[in-house]
Design a protein around this motif. Structure first.
Motif, PDB file in Angstrom:
ATOM      1  N   GLY A   9      46.656  41.064  49.274  1.00  0.00           N
ATOM      2  CA  GLY A   9      46.036  41.100  47.951  1.00  0.00           C
ATOM      3  C   GLY A   9      44.999  40.012  47.826  1.00  0.00           C
ATOM      4  N   VAL A  10      44.100  40.175  46.866  1.00  0.00           N
ATOM      5  CA  VAL A  10      43.062  39.179  46.636  1.00  0.00           C
ATOM      6  C   VAL A  10      42.872  38.991  45.137  1.00  0.00           C
ATOM      7  CG1 VAL A  10      41.233  40.929  46.770  1.00  0.00           C
ATOM      8  CG2 VAL A  10      40.669  38.517  47.150  1.00  0.00           C
ATOM      9  N   SER A  11      42.682  37.751  44.740  1.00  0.00           N
ATOM     10  CA  SER A  11      42.351  37.419  43.354  1.00  0.00           C
ATOM     11  C   SER A  11      40.918  36.905  43.317  1.00  0.00           C
ATOM     12  CB  SER A  11      43.289  36.346  42.800  1.00  0.00           C
ATOM     13  OG  SER A  11      44.619  36.820  42.748  1.00  0.00           O
ATOM     14  N   PRO A  23      45.347  44.884  45.449  1.00  0.00           N
ATOM     15  CA  PRO A  23      45.561  44.977  46.892  1.00  0.00           C
ATOM     16  C   PRO A  23      44.224  45.133  47.613  1.00  0.00           C
ATOM     17  CG  PRO A  23      47.052  46.444  45.700  1.00  0.00           C
ATOM     18  CD  PRO A  23      46.041  45.962  44.710  1.00  0.00           C
ATOM     19  N   ALA A  24      44.061  44.433  48.723  1.00  0.00           N
ATOM     20  CA  ALA A  24      42.815  44.528  49.478  1.00  0.00           C
ATOM     21  C   ALA A  24      42.550  45.964  49.912  1.00  0.00           C
ATOM     22  CB  ALA A  24      42.877  43.595  50.692  1.00  0.00           C
ATOM     23  N   SER A  73      41.073  33.910  46.160  1.00  0.00           N
ATOM     24  CA  SER A  73      42.303  33.516  46.834  1.00  0.00           C
ATOM     25  C   SER A  73      42.979  34.763  47.389  1.00  0.00           C
ATOM     26  CB  SER A  73      43.253  32.769  45.883  1.00  0.00           C
ATOM     27  OG  SER A  73      43.605  33.583  44.784  1.00  0.00           O
ATOM     28  N   TRP A  74      43.642  34.592  48.555  1.00  0.00           N
ATOM     29  CA  TRP A  74      44.226  35.715  49.282  1.00  0.00           C
ATOM     30  C   TRP A  74      45.730  35.549  49.444  1.00  0.00           C
ATOM     31  CZ3 TRP A  74      41.182  39.753  51.109  1.00  0.00           C
ATOM     32  CH2 TRP A  74      39.799  39.540  51.071  1.00  0.00           C
ATOM     33  N   SER A  75      46.435  36.678  49.510  1.00  0.00           N
ATOM     34  CA  SER A  75      47.829  36.679  49.970  1.00  0.00           C
ATOM     35  C   SER A  75      47.846  37.495  51.260  1.00  0.00           C
ATOM     36  CB  SER A  75      48.755  37.304  48.925  1.00  0.00           C
ATOM     37  OG  SER A  75      48.378  38.631  48.628  1.00  0.00           O
ATOM     38  N   GLU A  76      48.665  37.054  52.234  1.00  0.00           N
ATOM     39  CA  GLU A  76      48.669  37.685  53.555  1.00  0.00           C
ATOM     40  C   GLU A  76      50.083  38.008  54.009  1.00  0.00           C
ATOM     41  OE1 GLU A  76      46.812  34.642  55.861  1.00  0.00           O
ATOM     42  OE2 GLU A  76      44.773  35.286  55.363  1.00  0.00           O
ATOM     43  N   ASP A  77      50.181  38.961  54.951  1.00  0.00           N
ATOM     44  CA  ASP A  77      51.471  39.234  55.566  1.00  0.00           C
ATOM     45  C   ASP A  77      51.684  38.234  56.708  1.00  0.00           C
ATOM     46  OD1 ASP A  77      50.070  40.064  57.810  1.00  0.00           O
ATOM     47  OD2 ASP A  77      50.437  42.203  57.491  1.00  0.00           O
ATOM     48  N   GLU A 115      34.609  37.933  54.523  1.00  0.00           N
ATOM     49  CA  GLU A 115      33.315  37.281  54.737  1.00  0.00           C
ATOM     50  C   GLU A 115      32.352  37.587  53.588  1.00  0.00           C
ATOM     51  OE1 GLU A 115      32.239  38.823  58.535  1.00  0.00           O
ATOM     52  OE2 GLU A 115      33.375  37.293  59.652  1.00  0.00           O
ATOM     53  N   ALA A 116      32.396  38.826  53.088  1.00  0.00           N
ATOM     54  CA  ALA A 116      31.520  39.205  51.977  1.00  0.00           C
ATOM     55  C   ALA A 116      31.838  38.381  50.727  1.00  0.00           C
ATOM     56  CB  ALA A 116      31.674  40.693  51.682  1.00  0.00           C
ATOM     57  N   LEU A 117      33.126  38.242  50.401  1.00  0.00           N
ATOM     58  CA  LEU A 117      33.506  37.471  49.223  1.00  0.00           C
ATOM     59  C   LEU A 117      33.150  35.993  49.392  1.00  0.00           C
ATOM     60  CD1 LEU A 117      36.922  39.140  48.352  1.00  0.00           C
ATOM     61  CD2 LEU A 117      34.763  39.376  47.119  1.00  0.00           C
ATOM     62  N   ASP A 118      33.256  35.488  50.615  1.00  0.00           N
ATOM     63  CA  ASP A 118      32.850  34.102  50.881  1.00  0.00           C
ATOM     64  C   ASP A 118      31.357  33.910  50.614  1.00  0.00           C
ATOM     65  OD1 ASP A 118      35.388  33.310  51.567  1.00  0.00           O
ATOM     66  OD2 ASP A 118      35.063  33.405  53.737  1.00  0.00           O
TER      67      ASP A 118
END
Length: 294
Positions: A165-167, A101-102, A154-158, A123-126
């Motif tokens: 969450g982020v992978s 989870p983020a 990759s991200w999951s969003e509401d 932005e940091a992960l990018d």
């Protein structure tokens, strides 16, 4: 050590709770990130002996920063914890992709959890994914290896677009380094350091001074070259002197001195080795399991 089996899941879930923080020790004393919060587009270049490093990134993103590195530290630490667990159990090694989870990641690296914090994390992960490192560190060939620290995000969003969450998939270079136990423990107080140069210096000191009874010494000119900063030596030396005056680094005590040739140096030693009546003394902390002898 078994490599990941074909039947092993292609990702693992990050552990719940705190994992001891680790850094990739081969990259702790070479310049691989920007120490400024302002966007840096000028490449970082460093060469000392057989060690060469060149760091670059697309101009619209800029080179990853020392604050972006927090999320890399989190990922390395989680992978290291999973590797230790698999080794103890005699199981297959975990894959290079981890998911969490983020919110938990932000809390782990002592960040806020508001909207701007999620955006800053994205932005940091990018930037970590886009920043390219070419180095001879741990390379079998003279030309070195070129890679990004993160291969995939990759991200999951509401429904409102808030990250849930982020992978994160680590690069093959970094993944191999963790499997080979090329990691070093960090004091969690590292995340309380507010300046880029303080964070960078702690990583250098932790790597090179380590647990040596006499610590380690650097000329300020050598440290300036090692930092990869664009500012001149005079301003850099001023910043290091201020750090030595305030002594904010966890675990280590800093002292500035001038040698017989008039060359200014920084000396770092473990706080636990200071005299009993020294204001900077700390009780020795037992070396973290798995730390290499430095």
């Amino acid at each position: 050590m078994k490599p990941p089996a074909a039947s092993h899941p292609d990702l693992f879930l990050a552990v719940i709770g705190d994992a001891p923080f680790r850094d990739q020790l081969d990259l702790m004393s070479v310049p691989i990130v920007s120490l400024a919060k302002a966007k840096r587009v000028e490449p970082i270049r460093f060469k000392r002996g057989a060690t060469e490093v060149e760091v670059s990134a697309p101009s619209h993103l800029g080179i990853a920063t020392i604050w972006d590195w927090d999320f890399l530290l989190w990922a390395v630490s989680q992978l290291n914890e999973a590797v230790d667990a698999a080794t103890k159990a005699g199981a297959d090694m975990p894959p290079a992709t981890l998911r969490a989870p983020a919110y938990d990641i932000l809390r782990a690296v002592k960040r806020g959890t508001g909207g701007k914090d999620y955006l800053a994390m994205r932005e940091a992960l990018d930037r970590l994914k886009a920043t390219t490192i070419r180095t001879t560190v741990r390379s079998a060939g003279k030309r070195g290896t070129t890679f990004s620290m993160i291969e995939q995000v990759s991200w999951s969003e509401d429904p409102s677009g808030k990250p849930l969450g982020v992978s994160v998939t680590l690069s093959a270079w970094l993944y191999r380094a963790v499997l080979d136990h090329r990691v070093l423990s960090l004091d969690s107080r590292y995340f309380d350091l507010t300046s880029g140069i303080a964070r960078w210096l702690y990583r250098v000191v932790r790597r090179q001074a380590g647990n040596r009874p006499d610590g380690w010494r650097w000329s300020l000119a050598d440290l300036h070259e090692q930092s990869g900063v664009t500012r001149g030596l005079k301003k850099f030396a001023h910043d290091v002197r201020r750090l030595a005056e305030g002594n904010p680094l966890p675990e280590y005590w800093l002292t500035i001195y001038t040698d017989v040739n008039g060359v200014e140096h920084l000396h770092a030693t473990r706080r636990s080795t200071l005299s009993l009546d020294h204001a900077g003394r700390e009780i020795a902390v037992r070396r973290q399991r798995g730390d290499p002898a430095l």
